[in-house]
Design a protein around this motif. Structure first.
Motif, PDB file in Angstrom:
ATOM      1  N   HIS A  52      -7.038  -6.956  -1.431  1.00  0.00           N
ATOM      2  CA  HIS A  52      -8.287  -6.439  -1.985  1.00  0.00           C
ATOM      3  C   HIS A  52      -8.793  -7.405  -3.040  1.00  0.00           C
ATOM      4  O   HIS A  52      -8.012  -8.061  -3.718  1.00  0.00           O
TER       5      HIS A  52
ATOM      6  N   ALA B 145       0.823  -1.206   0.000  1.00  0.00           N
ATOM      7  CA  ALA B 145       0.000   0.000   0.000  1.00  0.00           C
ATOM      8  C   ALA B 145       0.859   1.258   0.000  1.00  0.00           C
ATOM      9  O   ALA B 145       1.968   1.272   0.527  1.00  0.00           O
TER      10      ALA B 145
ATOM     11  N   ARG C 236      -6.058  -2.978  -6.676  1.00  0.00           N
ATOM     12  CA  ARG C 236      -6.707  -1.934  -5.871  1.00  0.00           C
ATOM     13  C   ARG C 236      -5.795  -1.607  -4.700  1.00  0.00           C
ATOM     14  O   ARG C 236      -5.110  -2.478  -4.182  1.00  0.00           O
TER      15      ARG C 236
ATOM     16  N   MET D 228      -1.419  -5.190   1.452  1.00  0.00           N
ATOM     17  CA  MET D 228      -2.870  -5.099   1.559  1.00  0.00           C
ATOM     18  C   MET D 228      -3.482  -6.265   0.787  1.00  0.00           C
ATOM     19  O   MET D 228      -2.830  -6.887  -0.036  1.00  0.00           O
TER      20      MET D 228
ATOM     21  N   ALA E  11     -10.757   3.333   0.299  1.00  0.00           N
ATOM     22  CA  ALA E  11     -10.310   1.957   0.530  1.00  0.00           C
ATOM     23  C   ALA E  11     -10.534   1.156  -0.746  1.00  0.00           C
ATOM     24  O   ALA E  11     -11.634   1.095  -1.265  1.00  0.00           O
ATOM     25  N   GLY E  12      -9.483   0.548  -1.248  1.00  0.00           N
ATOM     26  CA  GLY E  12      -9.601  -0.308  -2.416  1.00  0.00           C
ATOM     27  C   GLY E  12      -9.862   0.425  -3.712  1.00  0.00           C
ATOM     28  O   GLY E  12     -10.547  -0.079  -4.583  1.00  0.00           O
TER      29      GLY E  12
ATOM     30  N   ASP F  72      -5.285   1.159  -1.038  1.00  0.00           N
ATOM     31  CA  ASP F  72      -5.842   2.153  -0.136  1.00  0.00           C
ATOM     32  C   ASP F  72      -5.103   3.457  -0.373  1.00  0.00           C
ATOM     33  O   ASP F  72      -3.872   3.472  -0.447  1.00  0.00           O
ATOM     34  N   ASP F  73      -5.817   4.548  -0.495  1.00  0.00           N
ATOM     35  CA  ASP F  73      -5.220   5.858  -0.737  1.00  0.00           C
ATOM     36  C   ASP F  73      -5.339   6.695   0.540  1.00  0.00           C
ATOM     37  O   ASP F  73      -6.431   7.147   0.881  1.00  0.00           O
TER      38      ASP F  73
END
Length: 190
Positions: free
Chosen positions: A130, A117, A163, A128, A172-173, A165-166
């Motif tokens: 996803h 991430a 995908r 992560m 999320a995703g 997380d920002d």
């Protein structure tokens, strides 16, 4: 877009003479390239396809793909955009009477991505997990060495296979930018 659609219809109509029902199986390998994000991820891919074709060149098949990529370094760790996907692909083949058959395809699949991430300021990169729906627009060509054995080369633009997380937006995703694949490998027609 209209011109491309018209060209596809003309190519298909000019070579759409009914033929036999056929099956296809291929295993291809190649590279995944990230042209659009700052990560500049590069890596390897392996894809398998098994499908059936109607007498008019439209085929539907099951496609699976696995990818491992490496990109830019953050906080001393190299970023990764890795995924596995399994789904369906619809292909339309042109000029089926000859030894070289171009095709266009649309893939819809379930992807499971495990990227490192993007960190917020001062945080370490972390792995992560996803999963979500992904799509790909594919262009390819099959070159046949006989009735049953050939070579497939294809390229694709793939959306939402990875995908992340920002932390800046809290999303999320969120989907990463599209990935580009270049694949080649043996194919069987039966």
């Amino acid at each position: 877009m209209t011109s491309l659609g018209s060209l596809m219809v003309v190519l298909w109509a000019g070579s759409s003479a009914a033929g036999p029902w056929r099956g296809y199986a291929s295993v291809t390998t190649g590279a995944i390239l990230d042209h659009t994000s700052g990560l500049r991820a590069r890596g390897g891919a392996l894809q398998a396809y098994v499908g059936g074709e109607t007498p008019f060149g439209l085929s539907l098949g099951l496609v699976g793909e696995g990818v491992q990529t490496w990109g830019a370094k953050f906080s001393g760790q190299q970023a990764e955009l890795d995924y596995l996907s399994l789904g369906l692909e619809l292909r339309l083949r042109f000029l089926r009477e000859g030894g070289v058959n171009p095709w266009v395809g649309l893939r819809v699949s379930q992807s499971r991505s495990t990227p490192l991430a993007f960190p917020a300021d001062g945080e370490e990169l972390r792995r992560m997990l996803h999963s979500g729906l992904s799509t790909a627009l594919r262009l390819g060509v099959d070159a046949w060495f006989g009735e049953h054995l050939g070579l497939t080369a294809s390229t694709a633009w793939q959306w939402c296979d990875v995908r992340v997380d920002d932390p800046t937006t809290g999303a999320a995703g969120a989907c990463t930018n599209p990935l580009h694949s270049l694949l080649i490998g043996p194919t069987l027609r039966f």
